[in-house]
Design an enzyme around this catalytic site. Structure first.
Site, PDB file in Angstrom:
ATOM      1  N   ASP A  87     -49.074 -64.435  37.940  1.00  0.00           N
ATOM      2  CA  ASP A  87     -48.300 -64.686  36.848  1.00  0.00           C
ATOM      3  C   ASP A  87     -47.543 -63.267  36.238  1.00  0.00           C
ATOM      4  O   ASP A  87     -48.101 -62.072  36.417  1.00  0.00           O
ATOM      5  CB  ASP A  87     -49.065 -65.089  35.693  1.00  0.00           C
ATOM      6  CG  ASP A  87     -49.628 -66.662  36.219  1.00  0.00           C
ATOM      7  OD1 ASP A  87     -48.879 -67.090  37.226  1.00  0.00           O
ATOM      8  OD2 ASP A  87     -50.465 -67.130  35.606  1.00  0.00           O
ATOM      9  N   GLU A 101     -52.491 -65.982  42.798  1.00  0.00           N
ATOM     10  CA  GLU A 101     -53.492 -66.282  41.669  1.00  0.00           C
ATOM     11  C   GLU A 101     -53.683 -67.735  41.295  1.00  0.00           C
ATOM     12  O   GLU A 101     -52.787 -68.248  41.005  1.00  0.00           O
ATOM     13  CB  GLU A 101     -52.927 -65.262  40.341  1.00  0.00           C
ATOM     14  CG  GLU A 101     -53.700 -65.609  39.068  1.00  0.00           C
ATOM     15  CD  GLU A 101     -52.987 -64.944  37.834  1.00  0.00           C
ATOM     16  OE1 GLU A 101     -51.760 -64.249  37.964  1.00  0.00           O
ATOM     17  OE2 GLU A 101     -53.491 -65.200  36.738  1.00  0.00           O
ATOM     18  N   ASP A 155     -47.665 -62.090  33.483  1.00  0.00           N
ATOM     19  CA  ASP A 155     -48.302 -61.849  32.158  1.00  0.00           C
ATOM     20  C   ASP A 155     -49.412 -60.663  32.284  1.00  0.00           C
ATOM     21  O   ASP A 155     -49.607 -60.080  33.335  1.00  0.00           O
ATOM     22  CB  ASP A 155     -48.811 -63.157  31.473  1.00  0.00           C
ATOM     23  CG  ASP A 155     -49.995 -63.536  32.295  1.00  0.00           C
ATOM     24  OD1 ASP A 155     -50.450 -63.061  33.490  1.00  0.00           O
ATOM     25  OD2 ASP A 155     -50.284 -64.804  32.145  1.00  0.00           O
ATOM     26  N   ASP A 207     -52.572 -60.756  32.259  1.00  0.00           N
ATOM     27  CA  ASP A 207     -53.666 -61.193  33.193  1.00  0.00           C
ATOM     28  C   ASP A 207     -53.165 -60.948  34.638  1.00  0.00           C
ATOM     29  O   ASP A 207     -54.003 -60.379  35.353  1.00  0.00           O
ATOM     30  CB  ASP A 207     -54.040 -62.620  33.023  1.00  0.00           C
ATOM     31  CG  ASP A 207     -55.156 -62.618  31.871  1.00  0.00           C
ATOM     32  OD1 ASP A 207     -55.693 -61.577  31.421  1.00  0.00           O
ATOM     33  OD2 ASP A 207     -55.412 -63.609  31.411  1.00  0.00           O
TER      34      ASP A 207
END
Ligand code: TTJ
Length: 642
Positions: free
Chosen positions: A503, A430, A505, A507
């Site tokens: 990541d 990403e 998180d 997203d």
């Protein structure tokens, strides 16, 4: 037979029984597949399926399943009750035969279809052999007959322990799985719920109650569907926009094969066809699915011509086109099912092909006559699907030489130098900055890096032509070397491991699911053959006296802190994204094959029926369910068993 002979025969039978059940305890995997959580839950299905047989025979309307406080399970039905009279051949009560003799299923006096036993079909004696203890109560003739077993051994002869209503009959079984055999002994309500709901859908009118009485997690649900598989289709299409109101349903018996089919289109682009044989899911389909496809394609093509939706010069639409956005349940009941294929999950009986084809052809033809507006909508969707498919094919042909060939790997790809796919892996990363660090950190020979910008296309919301036009997706297809959809060829795969690195998180989790949706829809074997992994970057770095520790969860952080001491010498850093790590940290924590954690993405056969829904929930318009899901991550892990 003299008394003595009878006694001898009884002893001989006892020895055989013990040898049989001992074999089950020695090699449990051979009988229930595994001794993991999966095998543990399988025990419940083995018992429940006996009661379902009784329901299919028309003698049982309710099955009650309870998870008890000690993780034992009670299954109760209101069927005829397992017979308690002496079985001539074995010289013991029939109920004792059921629980102590291997392969003695619940079959007394034929008739009906053999359903018992799910995938492995091994029956109640295997459950008994693998239980610490098991107790059975049979209500018949106004009496409660009772017997207890421990690790398969009979504790005492069957005896009457009380009375029940003179007109009530039924069977109740309680068992505690043996903790010396199973690695996991705690039952998961959700897993039983899914399977029992499915069983209820497949057995019209049968009421199944599931109850959990364990402290702090008390819950009870009833599964009862008068519409059977018709309601199953409605359930699967929930949360999607339906193309028309009715679920098309038909039923019939041809040459001894009982057929039920239910189907309805939604406005999506993926096909969801689930097939069952004697209530057992067949993930690989087989003859019953072939019969369905033939009937659907032929009938709708005929209809489209008759109604001039297809012009004379135009070619027939393909089966795929008619199945775009179609949710289908095919359920066949057959006396002697033959399972084929490597995993024995594919029906082989050719009579099932003909039966499904003829039942569906007849009923669908009639339905279309009666509902021309639905017929029109179906055909128009297929025409659009066909156009998109042709556009995608043309795009593919004209660009095959350049865009989709290995000779022109995408510019962003930092490929590895080793050409042996077995040794190679590719990180899909990403963001450009993490991609940059990964390129610096990697082992050039065996690790390739493909950075992705932003979020990839949600393929549940796009037709194949648009999917093929998406740049991020094209890069992946080219890098993998496999092609996509119908052209997909796993033998061309250029990397043994495809590692999604995002990541830690919300997203990142969203990108994971978008990526998995893409793989699942267009490159399914990547997942089923175990090539797809999620990288696990750490959540925290703890530095103390120039030493670094990494924690991948809050629990782990606590553990580290209690080991090294909780004082102000510690510097704790919470990583927000991959970009916060430099190349050497990224290598050490996430990429080094010797120290990293990878989660392999798997799809469990038992949960496959809900996979499509999981993705729909995740990718749908409604943001709330997705957020809940991604934050909790629970269903993700359950259904994909990452
Ligand atoms: C077989 O044919 C004669 C009448 O009884 C039939 C029978 O065995 N029915 C039956 C078995 N109903 N329920 C069961 C059963 C239920 C549970 C919960 C567990 C087992 C092993 C069997």
């Amino acid at each position: 037979m003299s008394n003595n002979d009878a006694a001898n025969q009884y002893d001989a039978n006892q020895i055989q029984i013990l040898e049989g059940l001992e074999a089950v305890r020695k090699r449990p995997g051979m009988y229930i597949g595994s001794t993991s959580s999966r095998g543990l839950h399988h025990l419940v299905y083995e018992i429940v399926d006996n009661a379902v047989d009784e329901a299919l025979a028309g003698f049982c309307s309710t099955i009650d399943v309870q998870i008890n406080k000690d993780n034992s399970i009670t299954v109760k039905d209101n069927g005829r009750g397992i017979p308690v009279d002496i079985n001539e051949k074995a010289g013991i009560p029939a109920v004792e035969v059921v629980f102590t003799i291997l392969h003695a299923g619940g079959k007394f006096g034929g008739g009906g279809y053999k359903v018992s036993g799910g995938l492995h079909g091994v029956g109640a004696s295997v459950v008994n052999a693998l239980s610490n203890w098991l107790e059975v109560k049979v209500c018949r003739d106004g009496k409660i007959h009772y017997q207890r077993y421990e690790r398969g051994h009979v504790m005492a002869p069957l005896k009457v322990i009380g009375e029940c209503d003179a007109d009530f009959t039924g069977t109740e079984v309680t068992f505690l799985p043996d903790d010396t055999i199973f690695e996991e002994t705690v039952y998961e309500y959700k897993i039983l719920e899914q399977r029992l709901r499915e069983t209820a859908f497949l057995t019209k009118n049968l009421k199944i109650i599931l109850r959990d009485v364990r402290e702090g997690q008390e819950v009870e649900k009833t599964f009862h569907y008068e519409g059977g598989i018709k309601e199953f289709v409605t359930y699967l299409n929930k949360g999607k926009k339906q193309l028309y109101d009715s679920v098309i349903y038909c039923e019939g018996t041809v040459n001894g094969v009982n057929v039920e089919v239910a189907l309805q289109h939604n406005d999506g682009f993926t096909e969801n066809t689930l097939s069952f044989v004697n209530n057992i899911n067949t993930p690989e389909g087989g003859t019953q699915v072939e019969g369905f496809k033939r009937a659907l394609t032929k009938t709708l093509n005929l209809y489209a011509r008759e109604k001039k939706i297809l012009k004379e010069k135009e070619e027939n639409l393909s089966g795929e086109d008619f199945r775009e956005g179609l949710t289908t349940i095919i359920s066949v009941k057959i006396e002697d099912p033959q399972f084929e294929g490597q995993t024995k999950q594919k029906l082989g009986n050719s009579e099932a092909r003909n039966a499904v084809e003829s039942v569906l052809t007849e009923n669908l033809t009639y339905f279309l006559e009666q509902n021309p507006s639905v017929g029109k909508v179906m055909c128009e969707k297929a025409v659009l699907a066909c156009r998109a498919r042709n556009a995608a094919r043309k795009a593919r042909e004209t660009t095959r030489k350049d865009a989709l060939s290995v000779s022109s790997l995408p510019g962003k790809l930092a490929d590895c130098s080793d050409k042996d796919p077995k040794k190679c892996e590719i990180f899909i990363v990403e963001g450009d900055s993490a991609g940059g660090s990964a390129k610096k950190a990697r082992v050039r020979a065996t690790q390739a890096i493909l950075p992705l910008r932003g979020k990839i296309l949600n393929v549940q919301k796009a037709r194949i032509d648009k999917v093929m036009g998406n740049e991020e997706i094209r890069s992946m297809i080219t890098a993998f070397g496999t092609g996509i959809g119908q052209d997909f060829d796993i033998s061309k795969l250029r990397y043994d491991k495809i590692i999604i690195m995002t990541d830690a998180d919300v997203d990142g989790a969203h990108i994971d699911t978008l990526m998995l949706t893409f793989f699942y829809t267009y490159m399914r074997e990547l997942i089923t053959d175990g090539h797809v992994y999620l990288a696990m970057p750490p959540l925290y770095q703890v530095s103390r006296n120039k030493k670094n520790y990494y924690a991948y969860s809050d629990d782990e952080l606590n553990q580290i802190l209690s080991e090294i001491g909780r004082d102000n010498q510690n510097k704790i850093q919470r990583y927000k994204g991959l970009g916060e790590m430099d190349a050497s940290q990224l290598w050490e924590t996430t990429m080094d094959p010797n120290t990293r954690i990878l989660k392999q993405v798997k799809i469990d056969d038992e949960t496959i029926t809900e996979i499509d829904q999981t993705f729909t929930t995740l990718m749908g318009e409604e943001v709330e369910p997705r957020r809940n899901f991604i934050e909790a991550n629970a269903k993700f892990v359950k259904n994909l068993d990452i």
